[in-house]
Design an enzyme around this catalytic site. Structure first.
Site, PDB file in Angstrom:
ATOM      1  N   LYS A  76       0.866  -1.195   0.000  1.00 47.05           N
ATOM      2  CA  LYS A  76       0.000   0.000   0.000  1.00 47.05           C
ATOM      3  C   LYS A  76       0.893   1.233   0.000  1.00 47.05           C
ATOM      4  CE  LYS A  76      -3.903   1.557   2.909  1.00 47.05           C
ATOM      5  NZ  LYS A  76      -4.728   1.145   4.080  1.00 47.05           N
ATOM      6  N   SER A 152      -9.459   0.608   2.931  1.00 49.10           N
ATOM      7  CA  SER A 152      -8.657   1.499   2.115  1.00 49.10           C
ATOM      8  C   SER A 152      -7.508   0.796   1.390  1.00 49.10           C
ATOM      9  CB  SER A 152      -8.093   2.618   2.982  1.00 49.10           C
ATOM     10  OG  SER A 152      -7.197   2.107   3.954  1.00 49.10           O
ATOM     11  N   SER A 176      -9.487  -1.728   7.062  1.00 51.49           N
ATOM     12  CA  SER A 176      -8.874  -1.457   5.757  1.00 51.49           C
ATOM     13  C   SER A 176      -8.052  -2.599   5.177  1.00 51.49           C
ATOM     14  CB  SER A 176      -8.018  -0.186   5.823  1.00 51.49           C
ATOM     15  OG  SER A 176      -8.858   0.946   5.861  1.00 51.49           O
TER      16      SER A 176
END
Lengths: 454, 66
Positions: A76, A152, A176
């Site tokens: 990420k 996310s 997330s």
């Protein structure tokens, strides 16, 4: 998906293939397929080949390249990667200088022989569940491109599910890691708060930000988790416990584990696929007992309040001088977060202390709790409301219904993907007491062995 | 303050203009609708916490240990 991380590592370690060959396959797949899912925001060709060359050289020299030798992985884009500007999904940070070093978790995986191939899309500053990013585009679900990959850590879930990498890192504050894992049909693990160091990541809500792996098998999750353990004084909340490796315990099965289904709140407010997934998982491992998690609605509200206040606090300086550079959806949340009364935050923290004690009491009677991960299948980007359990609910504000109450107190949780015939993937959460990660992963291993992930 | 508390809409506008300013924030006109919508959502989502009756033995504030 690609072959499992452990299968790749075994092939590289045995000389059946080389780390360079594996890296090239991953890079080729990303080049050919990422335009569909849009998981990557940066692809690191040179670094990947250099790291792979190093792994191959170790093997040639007769040295141990590590348990993840040659395994391609991506992170990420809130993890620091040396030489790359850490975006955290934002435009705000895009002008920052490149990171000087890798984040601790990235370093640990590379030390174990893994090969970093890129950085992944996410919601701006990790605030949201859709990965519909105004600056870097939307990441689509590999099972249906009209739908979200979740967020996310949407790029992390999509990259693994699309077979671009066998392993990815994400972060989880309110769900997330768990939400994209469920929506994309992969395993995702959020260890106990403080178990894995967060140094070198852009924080969102420091008092319950976690990092963790997403992968296609529980064995891969455990191997990555084990590689990332270890104290790091650079993260003030990183625990000082000695590493407690999960991989050697995976084969122990379920003997001695007391398991139950979360009752009440966690059995309501979801669509049929989520309910059937929970029932199927419970049946697969013979769980019939039910326990009540106390005050989950208040726990979710407390998570929400703390998120708003801490998240906004970190962004205030930029909100004052350049609000126009935020993603509009994120900006509204941050600005509204600045209006919350201080008493709400204190109340949320007091509730959190109460909730922790109440859950400790629950864990005196059970070791593990099963609960749904998401209330419905991955929504379309155009869905604003969905009909769930007899009422129309707002999509974005409802996705975290089952994940938000639990990360508030930092429990270790594995999402096990469940794929029912004719349905998109959903998932269940396997929830453990603090620092009981090994038991959580044993349950995941049993469910995987039973074929629950489809 | 009492005047603004007379109805919810005025209170929300007050929060937007006055409380935000205390944090050094100016909320431009084009963002007002979205921020107000989010602020109202915040109130709804926080409601279960505000309704929860904490036992008296819960410490009155997070404990600081020097």
């Amino acid at each position: 998906m690609m072959g499992s991380a452990l299968a790749i590592a075994a092939a590289v370690r045995s000389g059946a293939t080389s780390a360079r060959e594996v890296a090239q396959v991953a890079l080729d797949r990303i080049g050919a397929n990422d335009s569909v899912v849009h998981a990557f925001t940066a692809v690191l060709h040179d670094r990947a080949m250099a790291d792979a060359t190093r792994v191959d050289a170790l093997i040639k020299a007769g040295q141990d390249p590590g348990p993840l030798a040659g395994v391609p992985f991506a992170v990420k884009n809130l993890f620091d990667v040396a030489g790359l500007t850490t975006l955290a999904g934002s435009r705000i940070l895009a002008d920052n200088p490149p990171a000087a070093t890798d984040a601790f978790a990235v370093r640990r995986l590379c030390d174990a022989g893994a090969v970093l191939v890129g950085a992944l899309n996410m919601e701006e500053f990790a605030y949201g569940f859709m990965t519909d990013n105004a600056h870097h585009g939307r990441t689509t679900n590999p099972h249906d491109s009209a739908r979200t990959a979740g967020g996310s850590s949407g790029g992390s879930g999509a990259a693994v599910a699309a077979g671009l990498v066998p392993l990815a890192l994400g972060s989880d504050t309110n769900g997330s890691i768990r939400v994209p894992s469920a929506f994309c049909g992969v395993y995702g693990f959020k260890p106990t708060y403080g178990r894995l160091s967060r140094s070198g990541i852009v924080p969102f809500v420091p008092s319950f930000d976690h990092v963790g792996p997403l992968a296609g098998t529980v064995g891969d999750i455990a191997a990555a988790y084990d590689a990332m353990q270890g104290h790091d004084p650079a993260d003030p909340v990183a625990c000082t416990r000695d590493p407690e490796f999960a991989t050697p315990l995976l084969s122990r099965g379920l003997e001695g584990l007391r398991m139950a289904i979360a009752a009440g709140y966690f059995e309501n407010g979801m669509t049929d696929p989520s309910a059937r997934a929970l029932a199927a998982a419970a049946a697969a491992i013979g769980v019939t007992r039910r326990v009540t998690i106390p005050a989950p609605d208040a726990a979710r509200a407390a998570a929400y309040v703390i998120t708003s206040v801490e998240g906004t606090s970190l962004q205030l300086a930029n909100l004052r001088i350049r609000p126009q550079d935020f993603d509009p959806a994120t900006r509204d949340r941050f600005l509204a977060g600045a209006l919350l009364p201080a008493e709400w935050y204190v109340r949320a923290q007091r509730f959190r202390a109460w909730f922790r004690e109440a859950m400790r009491a629950v864990f005196r009677d059970v070791d593990l709790i099963l609960a749904p991960a998401v209330p419905f299948e991955a929504p379309r980007f155009t869905d604003h409301t969905l009909h769930v359990a007899g009422e129309d609910v707002p999509v974005r504000a409802t996705i975290g219904r089952f994940t938000q109450p639990l990360s508030l107190i930092g429990l270790p949780i594995l999402v096990v993907p469940v794929r029912l015939p004719g349905c998109l993937p959903v998932g269940i959460q396997v929830i453990g007491a603090p620092f009981n990660e090994a038991a959580v992963l044993r349950v995941g291993q049993a469910l995987e062995a039973g074929g629950i992930d489809g | 303050m009492r005047e603004h508390a007379m109805d919810g809409l005025k209170m929300d506008e007050y929060a937007l203009d006055t409380i935000a300013a205390l944090s050094g924030l100016v909320i431009p006109a084009e963002y007002r609708e979205g921020v107000l919508r989010q602020w109202r959502l915040n109130q709804a989502l926080a409601a279960p916490l505000l309704a929860f009756e904490l036992p008296n033995d819960v410490p009155p504030a997070p404990v600081f240990k020097p």
